[in-house]
Design a protein around this motif. Structure first.
Motif, PDB file in Angstrom:
ATOM      1  N   GLY A   1       9.381  15.624   2.156  1.00 42.95           N
ATOM      2  CA  GLY A   1      10.252  15.780   3.192  1.00 42.95           C
ATOM      3  C   GLY A   1       9.812  16.939   4.009  1.00 42.95           C
ATOM      4  N   ALA A   2       8.959  17.713   3.716  1.00 43.23           N
ATOM      5  CA  ALA A   2       8.660  18.969   4.567  1.00 43.23           C
ATOM      6  C   ALA A   2       7.448  18.380   5.583  1.00 43.23           C
ATOM      7  CB  ALA A   2       7.999  20.009   3.635  1.00 43.23           C
ATOM      8  N   HIS A   3       6.733  17.346   5.085  1.00 44.99           N
ATOM      9  CA  HIS A   3       5.629  16.676   5.838  1.00 44.99           C
ATOM     10  C   HIS A   3       6.089  15.766   6.933  1.00 44.99           C
ATOM     11  CE1 HIS A   3       3.148  18.948   2.747  1.00 44.99           C
ATOM     12  NE2 HIS A   3       2.510  19.075   3.688  1.00 44.99           N
ATOM     13  N   ALA A   4       7.331  15.086   6.489  1.00 39.81           N
ATOM     14  CA  ALA A   4       7.802  14.001   7.321  1.00 39.81           C
ATOM     15  C   ALA A   4       8.820  14.845   8.207  1.00 39.81           C
ATOM     16  CB  ALA A   4       8.425  12.977   6.597  1.00 39.81           C
ATOM     17  N   ARG A   5       8.649  14.524   9.444  1.00 37.34           N
ATOM     18  CA  ARG A   5       9.359  15.068  10.528  1.00 37.34           C
ATOM     19  C   ARG A   5       9.179  14.275  11.795  1.00 37.34           C
ATOM     20  NH1 ARG A   5       4.876  17.705   9.330  1.00 37.34           N
ATOM     21  NH2 ARG A   5       3.590  19.065  11.059  1.00 37.34           N
ATOM     22  N   SER A   6       9.924  14.711  13.051  1.00 35.19           N
ATOM     23  CA  SER A   6       9.717  14.062  14.105  1.00 35.19           C
ATOM     24  C   SER A   6       8.323  13.745  14.563  1.00 35.19           C
ATOM     25  CB  SER A   6      10.609  14.853  15.321  1.00 35.19           C
ATOM     26  OG  SER A   6      10.083  15.905  15.428  1.00 35.19           O
ATOM     27  N   THR A   7       7.497  14.329  14.476  1.00 34.66           N
ATOM     28  CA  THR A   7       6.115  14.164  14.686  1.00 34.66           C
ATOM     29  C   THR A   7       5.063  13.424  13.952  1.00 34.66           C
ATOM     30  OG1 THR A   7       5.372  16.558  14.072  1.00 34.66           O
ATOM     31  CG2 THR A   7       6.152  16.223  16.184  1.00 34.66           C
ATOM     32  N   HIS A   8       5.622  13.475  12.550  1.00 30.31           N
ATOM     33  CA  HIS A   8       4.601  12.614  11.543  1.00 30.31           C
ATOM     34  C   HIS A   8       5.500  11.896  10.616  1.00 30.31           C
ATOM     35  CE1 HIS A   8       2.079  16.206  12.992  1.00 30.31           C
ATOM     36  NE2 HIS A   8       0.979  15.421  12.497  1.00 30.31           N
ATOM     37  N   HIS A   9       4.883  11.007   9.984  1.00 27.86           N
ATOM     38  CA  HIS A   9       5.200  10.397   8.808  1.00 27.86           C
ATOM     39  C   HIS A   9       4.408  10.349   7.685  1.00 27.86           C
ATOM     40  CE1 HIS A   9       3.069   6.951  10.449  1.00 27.86           C
ATOM     41  NE2 HIS A   9       2.823   6.438   9.362  1.00 27.86           N
ATOM     42  N   VAL A  10       4.875  10.154   6.385  1.00 35.07           N
ATOM     43  CA  VAL A  10       3.833  10.247   5.242  1.00 35.07           C
ATOM     44  C   VAL A  10       3.784   8.883   4.512  1.00 35.07           C
ATOM     45  CG1 VAL A  10       3.867  11.171   2.999  1.00 35.07           C
ATOM     46  CG2 VAL A  10       5.095  12.517   4.665  1.00 35.07           C
ATOM     47  N   VAL A  11       2.606   8.436   4.444  1.00 36.50           N
ATOM     48  CA  VAL A  11       2.049   7.308   3.722  1.00 36.50           C
ATOM     49  C   VAL A  11       1.774   7.630   2.224  1.00 36.50           C
ATOM     50  CG1 VAL A  11       0.296   5.468   3.492  1.00 36.50           C
ATOM     51  CG2 VAL A  11       0.888   6.532   5.796  1.00 36.50           C
ATOM     52  N   VAL A  12       2.606   6.864   1.430  1.00 37.09           N
ATOM     53  CA  VAL A  12       2.555   7.322   0.186  1.00 37.09           C
ATOM     54  C   VAL A  12       1.868   6.095  -0.651  1.00 37.09           C
ATOM     55  CG1 VAL A  12       4.035   7.819  -2.099  1.00 37.09           C
ATOM     56  CG2 VAL A  12       4.661   8.676   0.199  1.00 37.09           C
ATOM     57  N   GLN A  13       0.879   6.378  -1.330  1.00 37.31           N
ATOM     58  CA  GLN A  13       0.240   5.062  -2.077  1.00 37.31           C
ATOM     59  C   GLN A  13      -0.188   5.668  -3.582  1.00 37.31           C
ATOM     60  OE1 GLN A  13      -2.986   5.605   1.103  1.00 37.31           O
ATOM     61  NE2 GLN A  13      -2.773   3.446   1.051  1.00 37.31           N
ATOM     62  N   ARG A  14       0.594   4.719  -4.487  1.00 34.35           N
ATOM     63  CA  ARG A  14       0.530   5.025  -5.766  1.00 34.35           C
ATOM     64  C   ARG A  14      -0.272   3.893  -6.623  1.00 34.35           C
ATOM     65  NH1 ARG A  14       3.867   3.556 -10.233  1.00 34.35           N
ATOM     66  NH2 ARG A  14       4.035   5.236 -11.767  1.00 34.35           N
ATOM     67  N   LEU A  15      -1.090   4.475  -7.622  1.00 32.84           N
ATOM     68  CA  LEU A  15      -1.870   3.567  -8.334  1.00 32.84           C
ATOM     69  C   LEU A  15      -1.728   3.957  -9.641  1.00 32.84           C
ATOM     70  CD1 LEU A  15      -4.106   1.511  -8.424  1.00 32.84           C
ATOM     71  CD2 LEU A  15      -5.877   3.318  -8.327  1.00 32.84           C
ATOM     72  N   GLU A  16      -1.335   3.407 -10.693  1.00 36.89           N
ATOM     73  CA  GLU A  16      -1.207   3.349 -11.904  1.00 36.89           C
ATOM     74  C   GLU A  16      -2.729   3.282 -12.502  1.00 36.89           C
ATOM     75  OE1 GLU A  16       1.709   1.352 -14.083  1.00 36.89           O
ATOM     76  OE2 GLU A  16       3.283   2.050 -12.879  1.00 36.89           O
ATOM     77  N   VAL A  17      -3.098   4.184 -13.428  1.00 40.64           N
ATOM     78  CA  VAL A  17      -4.389   4.455 -13.968  1.00 40.64           C
ATOM     79  C   VAL A  17      -4.197   4.519 -15.418  1.00 40.64           C
ATOM     80  CG1 VAL A  17      -5.466   5.235 -11.816  1.00 40.64           C
ATOM     81  CG2 VAL A  17      -4.528   6.854 -13.331  1.00 40.64           C
ATOM     82  N   THR A  18      -5.361   4.505 -16.196  1.00 45.07           N
ATOM     83  CA  THR A  18      -5.512   4.909 -17.581  1.00 45.07           C
ATOM     84  C   THR A  18      -5.317   6.557 -17.663  1.00 45.07           C
ATOM     85  OG1 THR A  18      -7.664   5.146 -17.760  1.00 45.07           O
ATOM     86  CG2 THR A  18      -7.096   2.916 -17.968  1.00 45.07           C
ATOM     87  N   PRO A  19      -4.695   6.697 -18.901  1.00 49.84           N
ATOM     88  CA  PRO A  19      -4.689   8.170 -19.351  1.00 49.84           C
ATOM     89  C   PRO A  19      -5.884   9.026 -18.965  1.00 49.84           C
ATOM     90  CG  PRO A  19      -3.558   7.047 -21.077  1.00 49.84           C
ATOM     91  CD  PRO A  19      -4.273   5.849 -20.091  1.00 49.84           C
ATOM     92  N   ALA A  20      -7.017   8.179 -19.360  1.00 44.16           N
ATOM     93  CA  ALA A  20      -8.627   8.921 -19.333  1.00 44.16           C
ATOM     94  C   ALA A  20      -8.681   9.034 -17.688  1.00 44.16           C
ATOM     95  CB  ALA A  20      -9.615   8.241 -19.728  1.00 44.16           C
ATOM     96  N   GLN A  21      -8.371   8.050 -16.942  1.00 42.37           N
ATOM     97  CA  GLN A  21      -8.792   8.151 -15.287  1.00 42.37           C
ATOM     98  C   GLN A  21      -7.880   9.416 -14.939  1.00 42.37           C
ATOM     99  OE1 GLN A  21      -7.922   4.173 -14.636  1.00 42.37           O
ATOM    100  NE2 GLN A  21      -9.931   3.964 -13.521  1.00 42.37           N
TER     101      GLN A  21
END
Length: 223
Positions: free
Chosen positions: A116-136
């Motif tokens: 929320g701090a980074h998303a404001r009238s001038t910027h939006h936030v791209v959130v990209q989630r990748l599930e990985v192995t525990p070792a990774q």
């Protein structure tokens, strides 16, 4: 890969509380501000948070709404504990200790405050989630912990350098550009992408200060 957009709808009471508590105080933050001293081991241990979800890497990319250029890159790592590698970042909160550009104690409320701090009238936030192995995930965690502080403008460079050391992600290229890293990461199989918008005040320092007040209040209420 899937994508979507979420528009913030903060509860009026929450914002009202934050503004009331902020009245009369001045808080400074930002990329040009002096970094906080590294937290000691006892502080980091006390703040440590382990998330029950699967091991995952979540890339945050802050994008200028007007130009489409990237403003910042960071990486949330859910491993033996959940942290955010925030290279040369501005985020701060009293309940979130930091050491060498790694933020600790990344509970669900902290994630919301960070986004929320980074998303404001001038910027939006791209959130990209990748599930990985525990070792990774654990390797990413260890690389972030051992990376050290990052100089300004090296956020995407340092993040991409860490990612490409992880088995299965070696095809990623090192880059200085947050959007180029986001595009590469988003092309990986299994990545889920969303975009988060708010139309708050453009002042990042103000957003950080508000989030800090709210997190402090929520912490005291849960004790």
């Amino acid at each position: 890969m899937t994508s979507g957009k979420a528009v913030a709808r903060r509860a009026p009471g929450r914002i009202g509380l934050a503004m009331t508590l902020l009245a009369g105080s001045i808080v400074l933050a930002g990329c040009e501000a002096q970094k906080k001293p590294n937290a000691d081991a006892a502080t980091l241990a006390a703040a440590s948070y382990t998330h029950s979800g699967p091991p995952a890497l979540t890339l945050f990319t802050m994008v200028n709404n007007r130009t489409g250029s990237g403003g910042h890159t960071s990486l949330m790592i859910n491993a033996s504990e959940r942290v955010i590698f925030d290279p040369a970042g501005s985020f701060y909160a009293d309940v979130v200790p930091e050491r060498n550009d790694v933020l600790f104690g990344i509970t669900p409320p902290v994630v919301l405050a960070y986004r929320g701090a980074h998303a404001r009238s001038t910027h939006h936030v791209v959130v990209q989630r990748l599930e990985v192995t525990p070792a990774q995930a654990q390797l990413a965690y260890e690389l972030a912990i051992s990376n050290g502080r990052v100089p300004g403008a090296y956020c995407a460079n340092s993040t991409s350098s860490i990612l490409r050391q992880i088995p299965g992600l070696q095809g990623l290229k090192t880059t200085f550009y947050p959007v180029k890293l986001s595009e590469q990461f988003g092309a990986l199989p299994g990545v889920v992408t969303s975009k988060y918008y708010e139309d708050d005040d453009a002042d990042l320092q103000k957003a950080l200060a508000e989030g800090n007040v709210v997190l402090n209040y929520e912490t005291t209420q849960s004790e």
